[in-house]
Scaffold this motif. Structure first.
Motif, short mmCIF file in Angstrom:
data_model
loop_
_atom_site.label_atom_id
_atom_site.label_comp_id
_atom_site.label_asym_id
_atom_site.label_seq_id
_atom_site.Cartn_x
_atom_site.Cartn_y
_atom_site.Cartn_z
N GLU A 150 6.24 5.51 -1.80
CA GLU A 150 6.87 6.05 -0.60
C GLU A 150 8.35 5.67 -0.65
N THR A 151 9.21 6.61 -0.29
CA THR A 151 10.64 6.34 -0.27
C THR A 151 11.12 6.33 1.18
N PRO A 152 12.13 5.52 1.45
CA PRO A 152 12.67 5.51 2.83
C PRO A 152 13.24 6.88 3.19
N ARG A 153 13.05 7.25 4.42
CA ARG A 153 13.57 8.55 4.89
C ARG A 153 14.91 8.38 5.54
N GLU B 277 0.81 -1.22 0.00
CA GLU B 277 0.00 0.00 0.00
C GLU B 277 0.84 1.27 0.00
N ARG B 278 2.11 1.15 -0.30
CA ARG B 278 2.98 2.32 -0.37
C ARG B 278 3.43 2.58 -1.80
N HIS B 279 2.78 1.91 -2.73
CA HIS B 279 3.21 1.96 -4.12
C HIS B 279 1.97 1.85 -5.01
N MET B 280 1.80 2.80 -5.91
CA MET B 280 0.62 2.81 -6.77
C MET B 280 1.06 3.03 -8.21
N LEU B 281 0.44 2.30 -9.11
CA LEU B 281 0.69 2.44 -10.54
C LEU B 281 -0.63 2.74 -11.24
#
Length: 109
Positions: free
Chosen positions: A106-109, A40-44
């Motif tokens: 979402e990318t790691p912070r 759920e942190r990635h959408m195409l």
């Protein structure tokens, strides 16, 4: 999007996308395919090129790195990162001024 395209958690991503029917949004743009990956942190999203969602509008919204604009314009693939997110926009190979796919992660912070 998730409500229209649904999700079958037992099906593979390929099977989920293969059975989808396009959806016309209120503003007239057509989403051909949608996939929200299991984390759920990635959408195409795949858009139809008719009507054309302008690349210029996507650039205004996403604000990709201006130092790489020549490269982006040659490839038709624009990326922007910031605020813990990555946005990728791809233009149609034949209609270079139209967005045909969008990827948000979402990318790691």
């Amino acid at each position: 999007m998730h409500g229209h395209f649904g999700a079958n958690d037992d099906a593979s991503a390929i099977d989920r996308v293969a059975t989808q029917k396009p959806a016309t949004l209120r503003d007239g743009y057509v989403v051909r395919r949608y996939l929200r990956l299991d984390d759920e942190r990635h959408m195409l999203v795949e858009l139809s090129s008719e009507p054309c969602f302008p690349v210029k509008q996507a650039i205004t919204i996403a604000r990709p790195d201006p130092s790489r604009m020549d490269y982006y314009q040659r490839t038709g693939i624009y990326t922007a990162t910031g605020e813990g997110m990555s946005v990728g926009v791809s233009a149609d190979g034949f209609k270079r001024d139209c967005v045909t796919s969008l990827e948000i992660a979402e990318t790691p912070r």
